[in-house]
Scaffold this active site. Structure first.
Site, PDB file in Angstrom:
ATOM      1  N   GLU A  24      -8.671   2.400  -7.478  1.00  0.00           N
ATOM      2  CA  GLU A  24      -9.745   2.725  -6.532  1.00  0.00           C
ATOM      3  C   GLU A  24      -9.513   4.088  -5.889  1.00  0.00           C
ATOM      4  OE1 GLU A  24     -11.349  -1.645  -5.240  1.00  0.00           O
ATOM      5  OE2 GLU A  24     -10.106  -0.603  -3.774  1.00  0.00           O
ATOM      6  N   LYS A  73       0.823  -1.222   0.000  1.00  0.00           N
ATOM      7  CA  LYS A  73       0.000   0.000   0.000  1.00  0.00           C
ATOM      8  C   LYS A  73       0.857   1.272   0.000  1.00  0.00           C
ATOM      9  CE  LYS A  73      -3.410  -2.754   0.133  1.00  0.00           C
ATOM     10  NZ  LYS A  73      -3.827  -3.239  -1.166  1.00  0.00           N
ATOM     11  N   GLU A  86      -2.943   8.244   7.248  1.00  0.00           N
ATOM     12  CA  GLU A  86      -3.783   9.009   6.320  1.00  0.00           C
ATOM     13  C   GLU A  86      -4.848   9.752   7.099  1.00  0.00           C
ATOM     14  OE1 GLU A  86      -5.573   6.083   3.790  1.00  0.00           O
ATOM     15  OE2 GLU A  86      -3.929   6.120   2.377  1.00  0.00           O
ATOM     16  N   LYS A  97     -18.148  -5.355  -1.088  1.00  0.00           N
ATOM     17  CA  LYS A  97     -19.092  -4.669  -1.959  1.00  0.00           C
ATOM     18  C   LYS A  97     -20.312  -5.550  -2.199  1.00  0.00           C
ATOM     19  CE  LYS A  97     -15.099  -2.627  -4.193  1.00  0.00           C
ATOM     20  NZ  LYS A  97     -14.124  -2.847  -5.282  1.00  0.00           N
ATOM     21  N   GLY A 125      -8.131  -4.865   2.492  1.00  0.00           N
ATOM     22  CA  GLY A 125      -9.481  -5.351   2.751  1.00  0.00           C
ATOM     23  C   GLY A 125      -9.989  -4.954   4.122  1.00  0.00           C
ATOM     24  N   ARG A 172      -5.818  -7.017 -11.236  1.00  0.00           N
ATOM     25  CA  ARG A 172      -6.504  -8.245 -11.681  1.00  0.00           C
ATOM     26  C   ARG A 172      -7.868  -7.850 -12.217  1.00  0.00           C
ATOM     27  NH1 ARG A 172     -10.208  -7.879  -7.601  1.00  0.00           N
ATOM     28  NH2 ARG A 172      -9.380  -7.214  -5.596  1.00  0.00           N
TER      29      ARG A 172
END
Lengths: 447, 80
Positions: free
Chosen positions: A273, A115, A199, A235, A163, A291
């Site tokens: 994203e 990340k 963040e 989702k 995730g 992917r």
């Protein structure tokens, strides 16, 4: 590409087999003991059983998958999503075994899989990121400085997490002094890497992602997908175009995504994203998935482009069959993920024999599933039973078609989320498009 | 002495430890209380705890860790 092995199961394996058949490429399925009679195993030209039911001993075993490829004479491997799809070492092993890897190269997977590295790559490419640290923070002093500048509350995230795992919310300097060492220790224990980054918490945000595609020479986007309807960061409903997204923001998001794909020399299908914060009218990069995504069919529905087929072409060394100007998005598409879960019992999984399983049909309705009536949904893998994708000329038409489809669906033997999904679609928030990533859980808590 | 059979309501994979690197929840011969967790069932990537259900002593486990179990299978026997 002479023979394609699909290192996956369920609906995505079926999806990939279909694309391969259209290109005339023979297919090899791999399956666990529990999936011997599954649809993907039946649909492939050949099937190799690679281990017991547990995914850790079958679908996640690099050597077992490579052995199956060698034994069947496959010269290419498509990983689907999940399982080994974002494991750079697997991509590398496939190439070293002299086979074609259907996906971006190991280096791209590796950068985007870390990340902190991914955020650095995004910043270098000029893609906006959430205010915070530039990579991992080294100590409490740096963490305090970064958090002060970004503004509390901040999220402390494990670089190797994902995730929704490995995230801590920190609301003050005192809390940071206490929490940072714990977050680092936890990250080390859970992911084998103690790096954490910081963040600013983005509140009331929408999760919007952009589909990109590259062949090493040309890089394009295929528009965005709104994926904010989530439960426990999974989702549940996706749609495109994203309602209420200003067109200048959409354009900026899409071109930033293409810029990132180009910067890393991306090959194949990828998803960038973002969080979009309506109050500030700003968007921030969160991660790139290297992917095919679960929700790719809504993009296919509005563009008419078969993304999996295109993946196979590009992996074979062909150029993409389309350019940016060929991507003409038309109408509105919605996908729901129908899960074998019981919404009345905290979404307890409901595996079992599908005594009845009749999918909705009719104009502009697509269903992707790894099961047909008479199949058994095993308890060992995820609970995705089917994806239902509808298209309409506009959002209202698509919503009406989705509600009709959910009511047309007939399932017995396992409990599904169909009625729950219909209730979500009927909420004022969904209808108006004014939903964010916490909408669903807030609605559930108050309903 | 009565014997109580602890059964699983759901199918999946049975585990005796909360995580591979952690000790077993309970061992044979150990005293347990009704609300105590004696094992874990993984079903579709979710985990459900198996509770003892009664106060007593663990006599035996009828399934091993990593075993595949079906609804109604006996997990353990507890002497009440």
């Amino acid at each position: 590409m002479k023979k394609l092995l699909i290192a996956n199961r369920g609906e995505i394996a079926v999806r990939i087999i279909r694309a391969a058949k259209e290109l005339g490429i023979p297919t090899v399925a791999v399956c666990s003991e529990a999936d011997r009679d599954s649809l993907h195993a039946r649909m492939a030209d050949e099937v190799v059983e690679i281990g017991p039911a547990s995914a850790a001993k079958s679908y996640l075993l690099v050597e077992a998958v490579l052995d199956a490829a060698r034994a069947s004479g496959a010269d290419a491997i498509h990983p689907g999503y999940g399982f080994l799809s974002e494991r750079a070492s697997f991509a590398q092993a496939v190439v070293e075994a002299g086979m074609i890897w259907v996906g971006p190269d190991a280096a791209s997977i590796s950068v985007m899989g870390d990340k902190a590295e991914a955020i650095r790559a995004a910043r270098r490419a000029g893609v906006p990121t959430i205010p915070g640290s530039d990579g991992p923070v080294v100590d409490v002093e740096e963490a305090l400085r970064v958090a002060e500048k970004a503004g509390y509350p901040v999220a402390v995230k494990a670089a190797a997490g994902g995730g929704g795992k490995g995230i801590r919310i920190v609301e003050s300097a005192d809390m940071m002094r206490e929490q940072l060492p714990i977050a680092q220790a936890e990250a080390r224990a859970a992911f084998g890497n103690g790096d954490v980054y910081i963040e600013r918490m983005v509140l009331g945000a929408k999760h919007i992602e952009v589909q990109v595609f590259g062949d090493g020479v040309n890089y394009v986007h295929l528009g965005e997908r709104e994926c904010s309807v989530q439960r426990r960061r999974q989702k549940l409903i996706e749609e495109t175009p994203a309602p209420l997204l200003p067109s200048d923001v959409r354009d900026a998001m899409c071109s930033a995504s293409v810029g990132l794909a180009e910067a890393v020399g991306y090959r194949g299908a990828g998803t960038v994203e973002f969080l979009y914060e309506p109050q500030r009218n700003e968007f921030y990069f969160i991660e790139m998935n290297t992917r095919i995504q679960v929700e790719h069919p809504i993009t296919e529905a509005v563009t008419g482009i078969d993304l999996v087929l295109e993946q196979l072409l590009v992996a074979s060394g062909e150029p993409m069959s389309f350019t940016q100007k060929d991507v003409q998005s038309r109408g509105h598409a919605i996908e729901v993920r129908l899960n074998a879960e019981n919404p009345d019992m905290q979404f307890m999984p409901s595996p079992g024999l599908l005594e009845t399983f009749t999918m909705p049909a009719g104009p502009f309705v697509r269903t992707d599933s790894g099961f047909i009536a008479g199949d058994t949904v095993p308890p060992f893998y995820d609970s995705l039973l089917a994806k239902i994708i509808v298209w309409g000329r506009n959002r209202d038409e698509a919503i009406a078609r989705m509600v009709r489809s959910l009511r047309e669906l007939e399932v017995s033997g396992v409990v599904t989320t169909a009625a729950f999904l219909e209730r979500v679609i009927n909420t004022p928030e969904f209808r108006s498009g004014e939903y964010d990533t916490v909408f669903l859980e807030t609605w559930q808590a108050t309903a | 002495m009565a014997q109580h059979e602890v059964r699983t309501p759901i199918p999946g994979v049975f585990y005796r430890r909360p995580a591979p690197d952690q000790p077993e929840y309970v061992v044979v011969g150990e005293s347990v209380t009704a609300g105590q967790t004696i094992g874990l069932v993984e079903v579709m990537k979710q985990y459900a705890e198996i509770k003892a259900g009664v106060d007593g002593t663990i006599v035996s486990f009828q399934v091993e860790g990593d075993d595949i179990i079906g609804p109604g299978d006996v997990i353990a026997i507890i002497e009440v």
